[in-house]
Design a protein around this motif. Structure first.
Motif, PDB file in Angstrom:
ATOM      1  N   LEU A  25       4.051  -2.666 -27.573  1.00  0.00           N
ATOM      2  CA  LEU A  25       4.635  -3.755 -26.786  1.00  0.00           C
ATOM      3  C   LEU A  25       6.167  -3.680 -26.826  1.00  0.00           C
ATOM      4  CD1 LEU A  25       4.451  -6.379 -25.152  1.00  0.00           C
ATOM      5  CD2 LEU A  25       4.285  -7.603 -27.330  1.00  0.00           C
ATOM      6  N   LEU A  26       6.730  -3.493 -28.004  1.00  0.00           N
ATOM      7  CA  LEU A  26       8.189  -3.426 -28.092  1.00  0.00           C
ATOM      8  C   LEU A  26       8.752  -2.192 -27.397  1.00  0.00           C
ATOM      9  CD1 LEU A  26       9.234  -4.842 -31.567  1.00  0.00           C
ATOM     10  CD2 LEU A  26       8.777  -6.017 -29.409  1.00  0.00           C
ATOM     11  N   GLU A  27       7.989  -1.111 -27.379  1.00  0.00           N
ATOM     12  CA  GLU A  27       8.418   0.075 -26.621  1.00  0.00           C
ATOM     13  C   GLU A  27       8.591  -0.296 -25.153  1.00  0.00           C
ATOM     14  OE1 GLU A  27       9.348   3.777 -25.050  1.00  0.00           O
ATOM     15  OE2 GLU A  27       9.463   3.092 -27.115  1.00  0.00           O
ATOM     16  N   LYS A  28       7.623  -1.015 -24.598  1.00  0.00           N
ATOM     17  CA  LYS A  28       7.708  -1.439 -23.196  1.00  0.00           C
ATOM     18  C   LYS A  28       8.871  -2.409 -22.990  1.00  0.00           C
ATOM     19  CE  LYS A  28       6.517  -2.094 -18.900  1.00  0.00           C
ATOM     20  NZ  LYS A  28       6.809  -1.072 -17.910  1.00  0.00           N
ATOM     21  N   ILE A  29       9.018  -3.382 -23.869  1.00  0.00           N
ATOM     22  CA  ILE A  29      10.089  -4.374 -23.750  1.00  0.00           C
ATOM     23  C   ILE A  29      11.456  -3.689 -23.825  1.00  0.00           C
ATOM     24  CG2 ILE A  29      11.163  -6.376 -24.881  1.00  0.00           C
ATOM     25  CD1 ILE A  29       8.553  -7.015 -23.308  1.00  0.00           C
ATOM     26  N   SER A  30      11.575  -2.658 -24.646  1.00  0.00           N
ATOM     27  CA  SER A  30      12.859  -1.964 -24.800  1.00  0.00           C
ATOM     28  C   SER A  30      13.286  -1.241 -23.523  1.00  0.00           C
ATOM     29  CB  SER A  30      12.799  -0.972 -25.971  1.00  0.00           C
ATOM     30  OG  SER A  30      12.028   0.167 -25.641  1.00  0.00           O
ATOM     31  N   GLN A  31      12.353  -1.001 -22.626  1.00  0.00           N
ATOM     32  CA  GLN A  31      12.651  -0.309 -21.371  1.00  0.00           C
ATOM     33  C   GLN A  31      13.097  -1.261 -20.262  1.00  0.00           C
ATOM     34  OE1 GLN A  31       9.027   1.780 -20.497  1.00  0.00           O
ATOM     35  NE2 GLN A  31       9.100   2.949 -22.397  1.00  0.00           N
ATOM     36  N   LEU A  32      13.015  -2.556 -20.514  1.00  0.00           N
ATOM     37  CA  LEU A  32      13.342  -3.559 -19.501  1.00  0.00           C
ATOM     38  C   LEU A  32      14.734  -4.131 -19.752  1.00  0.00           C
ATOM     39  CD1 LEU A  32       9.850  -5.318 -19.528  1.00  0.00           C
ATOM     40  CD2 LEU A  32      10.645  -3.518 -17.978  1.00  0.00           C
ATOM     41  N   ASN A  33      15.331  -4.686 -18.730  1.00  0.00           N
ATOM     42  CA  ASN A  33      16.672  -5.258 -18.846  1.00  0.00           C
ATOM     43  C   ASN A  33      16.604  -6.775 -18.783  1.00  0.00           C
ATOM     44  OD1 ASN A  33      18.128  -2.785 -18.921  1.00  0.00           O
ATOM     45  ND2 ASN A  33      17.746  -2.542 -16.736  1.00  0.00           N
ATOM     46  N   VAL A 157       2.351  -8.179 -21.793  1.00  0.00           N
ATOM     47  CA  VAL A 157       3.783  -7.977 -21.550  1.00  0.00           C
ATOM     48  C   VAL A 157       4.376  -9.199 -20.857  1.00  0.00           C
ATOM     49  CG1 VAL A 157       5.498  -6.620 -20.263  1.00  0.00           C
ATOM     50  CG2 VAL A 157       3.680  -5.456 -21.545  1.00  0.00           C
ATOM     51  N   ASN A 158       3.705  -9.722 -19.839  1.00  0.00           N
ATOM     52  CA  ASN A 158       4.190 -10.909 -19.132  1.00  0.00           C
ATOM     53  C   ASN A 158       4.281 -12.115 -20.062  1.00  0.00           C
ATOM     54  OD1 ASN A 158       4.422  -9.485 -16.742  1.00  0.00           O
ATOM     55  ND2 ASN A 158       2.456 -10.168 -15.941  1.00  0.00           N
ATOM     56  N   ASP A 159       3.264 -12.290 -20.913  1.00  0.00           N
ATOM     57  CA  ASP A 159       3.277 -13.412 -21.859  1.00  0.00           C
ATOM     58  C   ASP A 159       4.429 -13.268 -22.856  1.00  0.00           C
ATOM     59  OD1 ASP A 159       1.079 -14.509 -20.604  1.00  0.00           O
ATOM     60  OD2 ASP A 159      -0.363 -13.795 -22.098  1.00  0.00           O
ATOM     61  N   PHE A 160       4.666 -12.051 -23.304  1.00  0.00           N
ATOM     62  CA  PHE A 160       5.763 -11.815 -24.247  1.00  0.00           C
ATOM     63  C   PHE A 160       7.113 -12.071 -23.574  1.00  0.00           C
ATOM     64  CE2 PHE A 160       8.606  -9.464 -27.061  1.00  0.00           C
ATOM     65  CZ  PHE A 160       8.122  -9.839 -28.305  1.00  0.00           C
ATOM     66  N   GLU A 161       7.254 -11.620 -22.347  1.00  0.00           N
ATOM     67  CA  GLU A 161       8.485 -11.882 -21.594  1.00  0.00           C
ATOM     68  C   GLU A 161       8.691 -13.381 -21.379  1.00  0.00           C
ATOM     69  OE1 GLU A 161       9.828  -8.475 -18.705  1.00  0.00           O
ATOM     70  OE2 GLU A 161       7.762  -9.053 -18.236  1.00  0.00           O
ATOM     71  N   PHE A 162       7.615 -14.102 -21.141  1.00  0.00           N
ATOM     72  CA  PHE A 162       7.668 -15.551 -20.995  1.00  0.00           C
ATOM     73  C   PHE A 162       8.249 -16.178 -22.265  1.00  0.00           C
ATOM     74  CE2 PHE A 162       5.568 -19.572 -22.019  1.00  0.00           C
ATOM     75  CZ  PHE A 162       5.913 -20.350 -20.931  1.00  0.00           C
ATOM     76  N   ILE A 163       7.747 -15.738 -23.426  1.00  0.00           N
ATOM     77  CA  ILE A 163       8.234 -16.261 -24.705  1.00  0.00           C
ATOM     78  C   ILE A 163       9.705 -15.895 -24.902  1.00  0.00           C
ATOM     79  CG2 ILE A 163       7.996 -16.046 -27.220  1.00  0.00           C
ATOM     80  CD1 ILE A 163       4.940 -15.628 -26.646  1.00  0.00           C
TER      81      ILE A 163
END
Length: 170
Positions: A25-33, A157-163
């Protein structure tokens, strides 16, 4: 001013694990701005309470983040769960973040009252205790991540981004 957030994940700990969903999950989050926060990552922490805690507290001491989000894998859970507290030797420490308010607009993200009695709870307790002992203004939460599959990956991923978004504006 954008908040500084430190995010952590663990490496694998059982032979049948090829990856750790918290790290995936953090790998994916690290790729987003993101514009609402400056994200810093401590990925693949060792599955050892003392070592992981020392690494996180050392990094947080240098970084001085507004928020620490520790993440771990929970094989038996179906959704993201945010731990309300951590226990050690009968002492309970709670996050200072209003979790009810945090999750109120997302029915999939749940609040948990059992951090698992393993390295996840040990790390969470250690970081919460460190924050209290040093009277820091930093907040901390622990999020358990379910096993990620093709079916749930985008939702998680969407739920994590929401948080993240809500915490970035907290």
């Amino acid at each position: 001013m954008a908040k500084k957030i430190l995010l952590t994940s663990f490496t694998t700990w059982l032979p049948h694990h090829t990856t750790n969903s918290s790290d995936d999950l953090l790998e994916k989050i690290s790729q987003l701005n993101y514009t609402f926060a400056v994200l810093n990552f401590l990925r693949q922490l060792p599955v050892n309470i003392q070592l992981a805690s020392n690494i996180v507290m050392e990094k947080a001491g240098v970084l001085e983040p507004n928020l620490i989000i520790c993440c771990g894998m929970a094989e038996r859970r179906q959704h993201l769960t945010i731990e309300s507290n951590a226990t050690c030797s009968g002492r309970i420490l709670q996050t200072n973040i209003d979790l009810e308010k945090l999750v109120q607009e997302n029915e999939r993200v749940k609040i948990s009252y059992d951090a698992g009695k393993f390295v996840c709870e040990g790390l969470y307790y250690s970081v919460l205790e460190w924050i209290v002992r040093h009277q820091l203004s930093t907040s901390c939460i622990f999020i358990h991540v379910p096993i990620l599959t093709e079916q749930n990956f985008d939702l998680v991923v969407n739920d994590f981004e929401f948080i993240l978004q809500k915490l970035g504006n907290y």
